[in-house]
Structures are given as C-alpha cells and as structure tokens.
Design a protein around this motif. Structure first.
Motif, PDB file in Angstrom:
ATOM      1  N   VAL A 122       0.817  -0.969  -0.207  1.00  0.00           N
ATOM      2  CA  VAL A 122      -0.634   0.034  -0.127  1.00  0.00           C
ATOM      3  C   VAL A 122       0.810   0.946   0.198  1.00  0.00           C
ATOM      4  CG1 VAL A 122      -1.530   1.323   1.387  1.00  0.00           C
ATOM      5  CG2 VAL A 122      -2.097  -0.897   0.888  1.00  0.00           C
ATOM      6  N   GLY A 123       1.857   1.401   0.548  1.00  0.00           N
ATOM      7  CA  GLY A 123       2.754   2.458   0.698  1.00  0.00           C
ATOM      8  C   GLY A 123       3.907   2.950  -0.447  1.00  0.00           C
ATOM      9  N   THR A 124       4.147   1.525  -1.455  1.00  0.00           N
ATOM     10  CA  THR A 124       4.185   1.497  -2.843  1.00  0.00           C
ATOM     11  C   THR A 124       3.810   2.677  -3.608  1.00  0.00           C
ATOM     12  OG1 THR A 124       6.304   0.144  -2.301  1.00  0.00           O
ATOM     13  CG2 THR A 124       5.927   1.029  -4.808  1.00  0.00           C
ATOM     14  N   SER A 125       2.222   1.470  -3.517  1.00  0.00           N
ATOM     15  CA  SER A 125       1.286   2.702  -4.337  1.00  0.00           C
ATOM     16  C   SER A 125       1.173   4.096  -4.093  1.00  0.00           C
ATOM     17  CB  SER A 125      -0.068   1.366  -4.431  1.00  0.00           C
ATOM     18  OG  SER A 125      -0.092   0.434  -4.288  1.00  0.00           O
ATOM     19  N   ILE A 126       1.054   4.085  -2.836  1.00  0.00           N
ATOM     20  CA  ILE A 126       1.093   5.303  -2.431  1.00  0.00           C
ATOM     21  C   ILE A 126       1.638   6.518  -3.433  1.00  0.00           C
ATOM     22  CG2 ILE A 126      -0.005   7.239  -0.138  1.00  0.00           C
ATOM     23  CD1 ILE A 126      -0.902   4.938   0.515  1.00  0.00           C
ATOM     24  N   VAL A 127       2.960   6.128  -3.342  1.00  0.00           N
ATOM     25  CA  VAL A 127       4.122   6.832  -3.222  1.00  0.00           C
ATOM     26  C   VAL A 127       4.320   6.729  -4.936  1.00  0.00           C
ATOM     27  CG1 VAL A 127       6.334   6.774  -3.052  1.00  0.00           C
ATOM     28  CG2 VAL A 127       5.590   6.100  -1.113  1.00  0.00           C
ATOM     29  N   ARG A 128       3.708   6.174  -5.241  1.00  0.00           N
ATOM     30  CA  ARG A 128       3.783   6.313  -6.850  1.00  0.00           C
ATOM     31  C   ARG A 128       2.583   6.645  -7.017  1.00  0.00           C
ATOM     32  NH1 ARG A 128       5.361  -0.379  -9.007  1.00  0.00           N
ATOM     33  NH2 ARG A 128       8.258   0.016  -7.949  1.00  0.00           N
ATOM     34  N   LEU A 129       2.015   7.396  -6.396  1.00  0.00           N
ATOM     35  CA  LEU A 129       0.869   7.976  -7.488  1.00  0.00           C
ATOM     36  C   LEU A 129       0.764   9.388  -7.889  1.00  0.00           C
ATOM     37  CD1 LEU A 129      -2.667   6.391  -4.883  1.00  0.00           C
ATOM     38  CD2 LEU A 129      -2.605   6.588  -7.501  1.00  0.00           C
ATOM     39  N   PHE A 130       2.406  10.109  -6.823  1.00  0.00           N
ATOM     40  CA  PHE A 130       2.198  10.935  -6.758  1.00  0.00           C
ATOM     41  C   PHE A 130       3.957  11.104  -6.463  1.00  0.00           C
ATOM     42  CE2 PHE A 130      -1.029  10.757  -3.707  1.00  0.00           C
ATOM     43  CZ  PHE A 130      -1.947  11.329  -4.102  1.00  0.00           C
ATOM     44  N   PRO A 131       4.434  10.823  -8.132  1.00  0.00           N
ATOM     45  CA  PRO A 131       6.142  11.321  -7.916  1.00  0.00           C
ATOM     46  C   PRO A 131       6.766  12.334  -7.848  1.00  0.00           C
ATOM     47  CG  PRO A 131       4.905  10.413  -9.744  1.00  0.00           C
ATOM     48  CD  PRO A 131       4.091  11.102  -9.298  1.00  0.00           C
ATOM     49  N   GLU A 132       5.903  12.804  -7.890  1.00  0.00           N
ATOM     50  CA  GLU A 132       7.193  14.313  -8.377  1.00  0.00           C
ATOM     51  C   GLU A 132       6.701  15.245  -6.630  1.00  0.00           C
ATOM     52  OE1 GLU A 132       7.596  15.763 -11.381  1.00  0.00           O
ATOM     53  OE2 GLU A 132       7.153  13.955 -12.140  1.00  0.00           O
ATOM     54  N   SER A 133       6.098  14.777  -5.966  1.00  0.00           N
ATOM     55  CA  SER A 133       5.800  15.192  -4.416  1.00  0.00           C
ATOM     56  C   SER A 133       7.525  14.851  -3.683  1.00  0.00           C
ATOM     57  CB  SER A 133       4.826  14.947  -3.943  1.00  0.00           C
ATOM     58  OG  SER A 133       4.139  15.695  -4.767  1.00  0.00           O
ATOM     59  N   ALA A 134       8.029  15.077  -3.406  1.00  0.00           N
ATOM     60  CA  ALA A 134       9.143  14.783  -2.577  1.00  0.00           C
ATOM     61  C   ALA A 134       8.693  14.658  -1.578  1.00  0.00           C
ATOM     62  CB  ALA A 134      10.513  15.693  -2.415  1.00  0.00           C
TER      63      ALA A 134
END
Length: 64
Positions: free
Chosen positions: A14-26
């Motif tokens: 789930v964490g990986t999915s959330i991070v990949r949804l917002f690739p431009e946000s650090a």
C-alpha cells in the motif's frame, strides 16, 4: 509469523502504491514511511499479548 509477514507485505504494498501515485512530490515518501511505522505499532499492539499454554505444571498443580 505468517500473519506478520502478510501484514508487512500488505502495508509496504500500500505504501509503494501511494508513493507511486505522487511521483513529483518529495514529501509523500517520508509521510508514508511514518504512517507505516504507526501502522506497525498499532498492529503489533493489537495482535500481541496472547498467553501461550505451558507444558509445565502450574504451581498449584505441582504442590498437589
């Protein structure tokens, strides 16, 4: 042990999915990692603390 592995894989998935949804946000990745830490603490507090049955005699039974 299997339950812990399933929770770990599920939460990190789930964490990986959330991070990949917002690739431009650090800022997303650190927040997700903190949330995963809190989720692990919650799950471990909720599922821990079960007493195991001992094969040894209890003190009352040993005295009898």
């Amino acid at each position: 042990m299997l339950r812990a592995a399933a929770w770990t894989l599920g939460l990190f998935g789930v964490g990986t999915s959330i991070v990949r949804l917002f690739p431009e946000s650090a800022w997303v990745e650190p927040i997700v990692l903190l949330a995963l830490g809190f989720a692990f603490l919650y799950v471990s507090a909720r599922t821990g603390g079960r007493e195991r049955r001992s094969r040894a005699l209890a003190p009352k039974q040993a005295a009898a």
